[in-house]
Structure formats: structure tokens, C-alpha cells
Write a protein that holds these residues in place. Structure first.
Motif, PDB file in Angstrom:
ATOM      1  N   GLY A 234       0.799  -1.216   0.000  1.00  0.00           N
ATOM      2  CA  GLY A 234       0.000   0.000   0.000  1.00  0.00           C
ATOM      3  C   GLY A 234       0.831   1.264   0.000  1.00  0.00           C
ATOM      4  N   MET A 235       2.011   1.206  -0.609  1.00  0.00           N
ATOM      5  CA  MET A 235       2.937   2.345  -0.630  1.00  0.00           C
ATOM      6  C   MET A 235       2.684   3.198  -1.877  1.00  0.00           C
ATOM      7  SD  MET A 235       6.261   0.117   0.567  1.00  0.00           S
ATOM      8  CE  MET A 235       7.441   1.487   0.476  1.00  0.00           C
ATOM      9  N   THR A 236       1.621   3.987  -1.843  1.00  0.00           N
ATOM     10  CA  THR A 236       1.204   4.729  -3.028  1.00  0.00           C
ATOM     11  C   THR A 236       2.009   5.997  -3.265  1.00  0.00           C
ATOM     12  OG1 THR A 236      -0.484   5.918  -1.755  1.00  0.00           O
ATOM     13  CG2 THR A 236      -1.152   3.853  -2.825  1.00  0.00           C
ATOM     14  N   ARG A 237       2.898   6.350  -2.359  1.00  0.00           N
ATOM     15  CA  ARG A 237       3.688   7.571  -2.505  1.00  0.00           C
ATOM     16  C   ARG A 237       5.164   7.278  -2.784  1.00  0.00           C
ATOM     17  NH1 ARG A 237       1.061  10.165   3.015  1.00  0.00           N
ATOM     18  NH2 ARG A 237      -1.074  10.319   2.238  1.00  0.00           N
ATOM     19  N   SER A 238       5.480   6.056  -3.151  1.00  0.00           N
ATOM     20  CA  SER A 238       6.875   5.625  -3.316  1.00  0.00           C
ATOM     21  C   SER A 238       7.185   5.308  -4.770  1.00  0.00           C
ATOM     22  CB  SER A 238       7.145   4.385  -2.451  1.00  0.00           C
ATOM     23  OG  SER A 238       6.863   4.640  -1.094  1.00  0.00           O
ATOM     24  N   TYR A 239       8.410   5.616  -5.176  1.00  0.00           N
ATOM     25  CA  TYR A 239       8.862   5.284  -6.522  1.00  0.00           C
ATOM     26  C   TYR A 239      10.384   5.317  -6.570  1.00  0.00           C
ATOM     27  CZ  TYR A 239       9.196  10.422  -6.951  1.00  0.00           C
ATOM     28  OH  TYR A 239       9.497  11.747  -6.749  1.00  0.00           O
ATOM     29  N   LEU A 240      10.932   4.609  -7.545  1.00  0.00           N
ATOM     30  CA  LEU A 240      12.379   4.601  -7.767  1.00  0.00           C
ATOM     31  C   LEU A 240      12.660   5.355  -9.054  1.00  0.00           C
ATOM     32  CD1 LEU A 240      15.167   3.500  -6.802  1.00  0.00           C
ATOM     33  CD2 LEU A 240      14.840   1.657  -8.468  1.00  0.00           C
ATOM     34  N   PRO A 241      13.114   6.601  -8.952  1.00  0.00           N
ATOM     35  CA  PRO A 241      13.413   7.368 -10.167  1.00  0.00           C
ATOM     36  C   PRO A 241      14.718   6.890 -10.792  1.00  0.00           C
ATOM     37  CG  PRO A 241      14.026   8.637  -8.242  1.00  0.00           C
ATOM     38  CD  PRO A 241      13.406   7.366  -7.728  1.00  0.00           C
ATOM     39  N   THR A 242      14.898   7.223 -12.056  1.00  0.00           N
ATOM     40  CA  THR A 242      16.151   6.881 -12.728  1.00  0.00           C
ATOM     41  C   THR A 242      17.004   8.124 -12.939  1.00  0.00           C
ATOM     42  OG1 THR A 242      14.935   6.962 -14.827  1.00  0.00           O
ATOM     43  CG2 THR A 242      15.297   4.790 -13.838  1.00  0.00           C
ATOM     44  N   THR A 243      16.471   9.106 -13.677  1.00  0.00           N
ATOM     45  CA  THR A 243      17.238  10.327 -13.910  1.00  0.00           C
ATOM     46  C   THR A 243      16.462  11.590 -13.551  1.00  0.00           C
ATOM     47  OG1 THR A 243      16.501  10.439 -16.221  1.00  0.00           O
ATOM     48  CG2 THR A 243      18.559   9.259 -15.776  1.00  0.00           C
ATOM     49  N   TRP A 244      15.136  11.484 -13.331  1.00  0.00           N
ATOM     50  CA  TRP A 244      14.344  12.681 -13.025  1.00  0.00           C
ATOM     51  C   TRP A 244      14.800  13.253 -11.694  1.00  0.00           C
ATOM     52  CZ3 TRP A 244      10.264  14.358  -9.669  1.00  0.00           C
ATOM     53  CH2 TRP A 244       9.637  15.543 -10.116  1.00  0.00           C
ATOM     54  N   ASP A 245      15.062  14.562 -11.632  1.00  0.00           N
ATOM     55  CA  ASP A 245      15.754  15.141 -10.486  1.00  0.00           C
ATOM     56  C   ASP A 245      14.855  15.753  -9.429  1.00  0.00           C
ATOM     57  OD1 ASP A 245      14.868  17.422 -11.755  1.00  0.00           O
ATOM     58  OD2 ASP A 245      16.851  18.340 -11.982  1.00  0.00           O
ATOM     59  N   GLY A 246      13.545  15.721  -9.609  1.00  0.00           N
ATOM     60  CA  GLY A 246      12.651  16.352  -8.651  1.00  0.00           C
ATOM     61  C   GLY A 246      12.076  15.374  -7.645  1.00  0.00           C
ATOM     62  N   ILE A 247      11.285  15.915  -6.721  1.00  0.00           N
ATOM     63  CA  ILE A 247      10.531  15.123  -5.754  1.00  0.00           C
ATOM     64  C   ILE A 247       9.083  15.568  -5.863  1.00  0.00           C
ATOM     65  CG2 ILE A 247      10.154  14.581  -3.317  1.00  0.00           C
ATOM     66  CD1 ILE A 247      13.089  15.196  -2.813  1.00  0.00           C
ATOM     67  N   ARG A 248       8.211  14.692  -6.272  1.00  0.00           N
ATOM     68  CA  ARG A 248       6.826  15.109  -6.431  1.00  0.00           C
ATOM     69  C   ARG A 248       6.108  15.096  -5.090  1.00  0.00           C
ATOM     70  NH1 ARG A 248       6.430  10.168  -9.592  1.00  0.00           N
ATOM     71  NH2 ARG A 248       5.601   8.460  -8.339  1.00  0.00           N
ATOM     72  N   GLY A 249       5.099  15.964  -4.990  1.00  0.00           N
ATOM     73  CA  GLY A 249       4.332  16.052  -3.760  1.00  0.00           C
ATOM     74  C   GLY A 249       4.979  16.981  -2.749  1.00  0.00           C
ATOM     75  N   PRO A 250       4.364  17.159  -1.591  1.00  0.00           N
ATOM     76  CA  PRO A 250       4.917  18.047  -0.559  1.00  0.00           C
ATOM     77  C   PRO A 250       6.263  17.521  -0.078  1.00  0.00           C
ATOM     78  CG  PRO A 250       3.159  16.685   0.350  1.00  0.00           C
ATOM     79  CD  PRO A 250       3.140  16.462  -1.126  1.00  0.00           C
ATOM     80  N   HIS A 251       7.210  18.411   0.098  1.00  0.00           N
ATOM     81  CA  HIS A 251       8.526  18.003   0.588  1.00  0.00           C
ATOM     82  C   HIS A 251       9.282  19.216   1.111  1.00  0.00           C
ATOM     83  CE1 HIS A 251       9.166  19.141  -3.648  1.00  0.00           C
ATOM     84  NE2 HIS A 251      10.374  19.534  -3.261  1.00  0.00           N
ATOM     85  N   ALA A 252      10.257  18.937   1.938  1.00  0.00           N
ATOM     86  CA  ALA A 252      11.138  19.978   2.451  1.00  0.00           C
ATOM     87  C   ALA A 252      12.312  20.164   1.506  1.00  0.00           C
ATOM     88  CB  ALA A 252      11.647  19.588   3.839  1.00  0.00           C
ATOM     89  N   THR A 253      12.883  21.356   1.492  1.00  0.00           N
ATOM     90  CA  THR A 253      14.138  21.589   0.786  1.00  0.00           C
ATOM     91  C   THR A 253      15.228  20.769   1.458  1.00  0.00           C
ATOM     92  OG1 THR A 253      13.485  23.828   0.191  1.00  0.00           O
ATOM     93  CG2 THR A 253      15.840  23.342   0.136  1.00  0.00           C
ATOM     94  N   GLY A 254      16.006  20.043   0.651  1.00  0.00           N
ATOM     95  CA  GLY A 254      17.121  19.277   1.186  1.00  0.00           C
ATOM     96  C   GLY A 254      18.397  20.108   1.174  1.00  0.00           C
ATOM     97  N   TYR A 255      19.250  19.917   2.189  1.00  0.00           N
ATOM     98  CA  TYR A 255      20.497  20.685   2.306  1.00  0.00           C
ATOM     99  C   TYR A 255      21.679  19.745   2.506  1.00  0.00           C
ATOM    100  CZ  TYR A 255      17.489  24.750   2.981  1.00  0.00           C
ATOM    101  OH  TYR A 255      16.554  25.740   2.798  1.00  0.00           O
ATOM    102  N   HIS A 256      22.870  20.266   2.196  1.00  0.00           N
ATOM    103  CA  HIS A 256      24.085  19.543   2.530  1.00  0.00           C
ATOM    104  C   HIS A 256      25.139  20.540   2.966  1.00  0.00           C
ATOM    105  CE1 HIS A 256      27.124  20.083  -0.870  1.00  0.00           C
ATOM    106  NE2 HIS A 256      26.115  20.835  -1.249  1.00  0.00           N
TER     107      HIS A 256
END
Length: 410
Positions: A234-256
Motif C-alpha cells: 500500500g505504498m502509493t507515494r513511493s517510486y524509484l526514479p532513474t534520472t528525473w531530479d525532482g521530488i513530487r508532492g509536498p517536501h522539504a528543501t534538502g540541504y548539505h
């Protein structure tokens, strides 16, 4: 130690960092990106009973922010309902709160799901844990006839991890490039190999396991994860991208925190949300959220994805240098040494995000925690301990204490 291996760099920092008990700090937890080219089917989450906040959990989350995370999200699911807590911010510029259902790059938690697919193929009689990887993937690595599938799963195959190569020194550079699995494996083959038979964390092994799944099934790894793991759990919000660089849906800005940057200077944490994830793929490339990760471990530990015998093997671990905090690594699973005993799941670290996701033995009690930063400086030790403290307060009902001393000891 490799720079992007769950909590491994953080554990190394424990040896040199002064450890103090978690300290209260900041306060509370939307940001949208373009829809992916191949969106997963979305479904509304049914209303669940509201779980009471575990004692001290707010303190632990605030301490994670105080230790150097812009923001943190934690989610608990069990038979008493759901509890979601946040602290800090989703974006250092806008100061937006952390989305309560934020998506994030789960990094090496991906390994748990790839390993589960491999174990399903073993269960179906299409693979053997003790067959050499060179049987199905001849010519991919030197000595492939002497390295087994089991050794790739538990990081005892004696393979270098490709992300230690100079090519992967700066995520703002390699995160813009596209890599093939062959390129990643070739980068590893140019590095010195660790001793076979002893634990040495290797993303290279999981790139090979992803290729193995595709070889045996004749389908892309992303499709097999969707069919075998995401849909059944029932993991409807999960996916394994290959080259697409975004994150779909609500998310926080990631930092390093760039290598050599002074963490005390304003602006030292750099945004790095958008990444071409081809460098991570089967090793640490999945995007998900806390709800879905909790659903995964509920399904796995509840016996719905692999049989009990194989699940026991998944949780039969080899000793790691990260003991006593993360003492053992099994077949795609790692344990965390809490004050009430070992609990299994996984951690993950990738430029932009760090993840901690664990469940009890039956999958009845689950907790996932995500922070929107990856940093490898001394401060990451306290960040790690604050996250483990949050896990301990839920699973054990008390603050975390390092074995042999108090939380204020080294």
C-alpha cells in the motif's frame, strides 16, 4: 568510511565529538515541485485514531534541530493510531514548516526493499543466496565467481563502494550527471578492495543486486519494486526514479554541508533538493514518505512479503564497526541498539536528507524519522544521537543512553 552511508559517518564522529544529552531548541513542519513523468497512483489516507505524543519526543525532535538539522519529521504508526511530529523548518529562506506528509529521498532504506525482492526470487526458486553473482552477471566484476548473493546483501563481498571515488566528492557536480550501472561498478573496480568475508559497506553490491533482479525477471527494477513491494504494502507515494531530479508532492528543501565548509558561517548549508539520482539507483535512490516506510516494515515483518524462514535470515546480522549504536547488518536490514534491545529497520543518507526507519519484531509498532540535511562534520554525531533518542523514547519509553554510561557520557 564512505561519506553517504546512513549513519556511518555520524558513528565515526562519536569517537571525537563531545556527546551531551539532547537539548531543547527550536519549534515546529510545503513546497511543491513538478509532477514526475510517471506518477504513481495516489490515494487519500483514511482517518486514523490520533496517537498520544510519547513522553520526551518533542525534546528529542527539537534537539535534532539544535544539532544542525533545518527540520525534522517523525511519524509513529501502531494499533493505537498515528502520531506525526515536526520541528524546525522545511526551508531556511522561507521558514515554512515541515510538511506533515513530506516526501523525501529515503537513501539506503532502498536496500531493504531491493533485498526483499531478491529474497522473493529466492523463495520462488529462481535464485540462490549462495550462488556467485558472476553466474548471472559474468564479467561485471573481477572474481565474480567467488562473491555470493548473500555477501552482496550483507556487505561482506569485499567490494569497494564506488562513491568513495574522486568522481563523487562534490554532490553539486555529480548530482547533475547521468550514470549507468556499468559506470558505477567500473568506478568501484578502480578502488582498493576491502577484505572479503568482513563487513565493509558497499553501494556497489546493491547496484549489482539491482542488475541481478533485472536479469532474472526481465523487467526494470523500478517495475519489480512497484509490483512486488509498493503495491502489496500500500505504498502509493513511493517510486524509484532513474534520472528525473525532482521530488513530487509536498517536501522539504534538502540541504548539505560542503566538504571543508565552516558550519558556523551563515549560509554554510546549501540547498540540494534537485538531484539526478542515477548515481544512487538500487543502492539508495528511492523517494517515499514516512507513512509508506512504516507500511513497508509492517508488511515485511508481518510476513506478507517473504516467508518466516527468509525473514529470519534477513535479520541475522554480521557485526559492524558502528556497534553499539548500529551493531548488526543482515540481508538489507540493520539493527539499532536501543536500551530495550535491538530493533530492525534501516537508516539512509543522501545529499539533502537522512532517514531512520525501524519497527518491532512483528511490524506492529513502526517509527520513521526524516531530517532535511546531510552533513558529515562533527555536529552530525549529536544529530544522530538525538534521532536515536527519539526512536528510544517511542520503542523503549525512556531516553537513550549509550551502553556503559549515561547520555551525557562519551
Amino acid at each position: 568510511m564512505p561519506p553517504v552511508k546512513g549513519a556511518r559517518m555520524a558513528v565515526a564522529a562519536l569517537a571525537v565529538a563531545g556527546l551531551s544529552s539532547p537539548l531543547p531548541a527550536v519549534a515546529q513542519a510545503q513546497r511543491q515541485e513538478p509532477t514526475a513523468a510517471r506518477p504513481a497512483q495516489e490515494s487519500a489516507e483514511p482517518r486514523r485514531a490520533r496517537h498520544e505524543e510519547p513522553a520526551g519526543m518533542r525534546q528529542a525532535l527539537d534537539a535534532t534541530v539544535a544539532a544542525g538539522a533545518p527540520g525534522v519529521l517523525a511519524r509513529i504508526d501502531d494499533d493505537r493510531g498515528t502520531w506525526i511530529g515536526t520541528s524546525g523548518t522545511a526551508d531556511l529562506d522561507t521558514r515554512e514548516p515541515m510538511p506533515r506528509e513530506a516526501r523525501f529521498r529515503v537513501a539506503s532504506v532502498t536496500k531493504s526493499m531491493v533485498a526483499t525482492v531478491v529474497l522473493q526470487l529466492v523463495q520462488e526458486g529462481r535464485l540462490s543466496l549462495d550462488e556467485p553473482i558472476g553466474k548471472r552477471l559474468p564479467g561485471w566484476i573481477d572474481g565474480g565467481d567467488r562473491i555470493t548473493v548473500r555477501e552482496l546483501l550483507n556487505h561482506t563481498g569485499g567490494l569497494a563502494t564506488y562513491d568513495r571515488a574522486p568522481e563523487f566528492a562534490d554532490p553539486e557536480q555529480y548530482g547533475r550527471r547521468t550514470y549507468t550501472p556499468r559506470q558505477l561498478v567500473d568506478e568501484a573496480e578502480r578502488l582498493p578492495r576491502p577484505e572479503q568475508g568482513r563487513f565493509a559497506y558497499s553501494n556497489t553490491g546493491y547496484i549489482l543486486l539491482g542488475l541481478l533482479v533485472e536479469k532474472v525477471t526481465g523487467h526494470e527494477l523500478s517495475a519489480e519494486l512497484d509490483r512486488r513491494i509498493f503495491r502489496p504494502a500500500g505504498m502509493t507515494r513511493s517510486y524509484l526514479p532513474t534520472t528525473w531530479d525532482g521530488i513530487r508532492g509536498p517536501h522539504a528543501t534538502g540541504y548539505h554541508l560542503p566538504t571543508g565548509a565552516d558550519p558556523g558561517l551563515p549560509g554554510s548549508l546549501r540547498p540540494i533538493t534537485r538531484l539526478n539520482p542515477s548515481f544512487a539507483w538500487a543502492a539508495y535512490g528511492e523517494v517515499s514518505d514516512a507513512r509508506d516506510l512504516n507500511r513497508f516494515y509492517q508488511a515485511l515483518f508481518g510476513g506478507r512479503l517473504v516467508g518466516r524462514q527468509l525473514l529470519t535470515q534477513m535479520r541475522t546480522g554480521v557485526t559492524t564497526p558502528q556497534a553499539p549504536i548500529f551493531p548488526r547488518y543482515g540481508l538489507g536490514l540493520e539493527s539499532v541498539g536501543l536500551t530495550c534491545g535491538e530493533t530492525w529497520g534501516a537508516t539512509g543518507s543522501i545529499p539533502g536528507y537522512q532517514t531512520f526507519s525501524f519497527a518491532d519484531a512483528t511490524g506492529g509498532r513502526r517509527m520513521t524519522l526524516s531530517v532535511n540535511v546531510q552533513r558529515n562534520d562533527r555536529a552530525v554525531a549529536q544529530l544522530l544521537l538525538s534521532a536515536v533518542d527519539a526512536l528510544n523514547r517511542y520503542f523503549c519509553g525512556e531516553p537513550y543512553r549509550l551502553p556503559g554510561g549515561t547520555a551525557k557520557s562519551r
